[in-house]
Write a protein that holds these residues in place. Structure first.
Motif, PDB file in Angstrom:
ATOM      1  N   LEU A  27      -4.020   3.487  -7.548  1.00  0.00           N
ATOM      2  CA  LEU A  27      -5.217   3.878  -6.757  1.00  0.00           C
ATOM      3  C   LEU A  27      -5.898   2.414  -6.164  1.00  0.00           C
ATOM      4  O   LEU A  27      -6.088   2.222  -5.186  1.00  0.00           O
ATOM      5  CB  LEU A  27      -6.105   4.842  -6.800  1.00  0.00           C
ATOM      6  N   TYR A  28      -6.083   1.934  -7.242  1.00  0.00           N
ATOM      7  CA  TYR A  28      -6.621   0.391  -7.075  1.00  0.00           C
ATOM      8  C   TYR A  28      -5.737  -0.500  -6.106  1.00  0.00           C
ATOM      9  O   TYR A  28      -6.054  -0.981  -5.004  1.00  0.00           O
ATOM     10  CB  TYR A  28      -6.719  -0.338  -8.410  1.00  0.00           C
ATOM     11  N   ALA A  65       1.693   6.902  -6.732  1.00  0.00           N
ATOM     12  CA  ALA A  65       0.680   7.763  -6.912  1.00  0.00           C
ATOM     13  C   ALA A  65       1.061   9.096  -6.975  1.00  0.00           C
ATOM     14  O   ALA A  65       0.862  10.008  -7.851  1.00  0.00           O
ATOM     15  CB  ALA A  65      -0.512   7.810  -6.076  1.00  0.00           C
ATOM     16  N   ALA A  70       1.098   4.088  -2.739  1.00  0.00           N
ATOM     17  CA  ALA A  70       0.782   5.559  -2.718  1.00  0.00           C
ATOM     18  C   ALA A  70       1.956   6.442  -3.116  1.00  0.00           C
ATOM     19  O   ALA A  70       1.670   7.599  -3.561  1.00  0.00           O
ATOM     20  CB  ALA A  70       0.512   5.570  -1.012  1.00  0.00           C
ATOM     21  N   VAL A  96      -3.564   0.622  -4.098  1.00  0.00           N
ATOM     22  CA  VAL A  96      -3.623   1.154  -2.483  1.00  0.00           C
ATOM     23  C   VAL A  96      -4.746   0.443  -2.008  1.00  0.00           C
ATOM     24  O   VAL A  96      -4.845  -0.086  -0.744  1.00  0.00           O
ATOM     25  CB  VAL A  96      -3.911   2.624  -2.541  1.00  0.00           C
ATOM     26  N   ARG A 102       0.819  -1.349   0.088  1.00  0.00           N
ATOM     27  CA  ARG A 102      -0.176   0.099  -0.113  1.00  0.00           C
ATOM     28  C   ARG A 102       0.961   1.194   0.093  1.00  0.00           C
ATOM     29  O   ARG A 102       0.618   2.140  -0.816  1.00  0.00           O
ATOM     30  CB  ARG A 102      -0.892  -0.086   1.150  1.00  0.00           C
TER      31      ARG A 102
END
Length: 138
Positions: free
Chosen positions: A62-63, A28, A25, A65, A21
């Motif tokens: 984002l998916y 991202a 992030a 995460v 995660r």
């Protein structure tokens, strides 16, 4: 007598998902910076289509995460499907209407269907898939 209580989660699995995660992030942030950098140094088709590919890449990270245990193929497929869905939604005119009212809607939904974007979304998904496969190698 056997116990029917659920087993506690393996700490290694929890640690791996948390790390995944955090990496997603961080990715991202990198994707947003890449998009802003691309807009700053390029124009025309390079900025447009690069931004389209980065859009799908952002959806993918984002998916990841939200679902860090997902496979690279699943994450890329979900991102590509979502990106294509948004592009085809533009045929309804609703995104154009919303984009006229909101900057956020314009950034997320766009406004006008453009068929070549479908290819560039696939490029973004393929790049994301490859990056995840490489990043997850032991």
């Amino acid at each position: 007598m056997t116990s029917t209580a659920p087993c506690p989660p393996d700490d290694r699995v929890t640690t791996r998902r948390t790390r995944s995660r955090l990496l997603a992030a961080g990715a991202a942030v990198v994707v947003v910076c890449a998009g802003l950098g691309l807009r700053a140094v390029a124009g025309g088709d390079v900025a447009k289509y690069g931004g389209v590919a980065l859009y799908t890449l952002m959806v993918m990270v984002l998916y990841l995460v939200a679902a860090p245990a997902s496979s690279a193929a699943r994450a890329a497929s979900v991102a590509l499907a979502a990106s294509w869905a948004v592009e085809f939604f533009q045929l309804t005119g609703v995104p154009a209407e919303l984009s006229g009212r909101s900057v956020l809607a314009r950034l997320v939904l766009g406004s006008t269907f453009h068929a070549p974007d479908l290819f560039w979304y696939a490029v973004g998904a393929a790049v994301g898939w490859a990056a995840v496969v490489v990043a997850r190698r032991p």
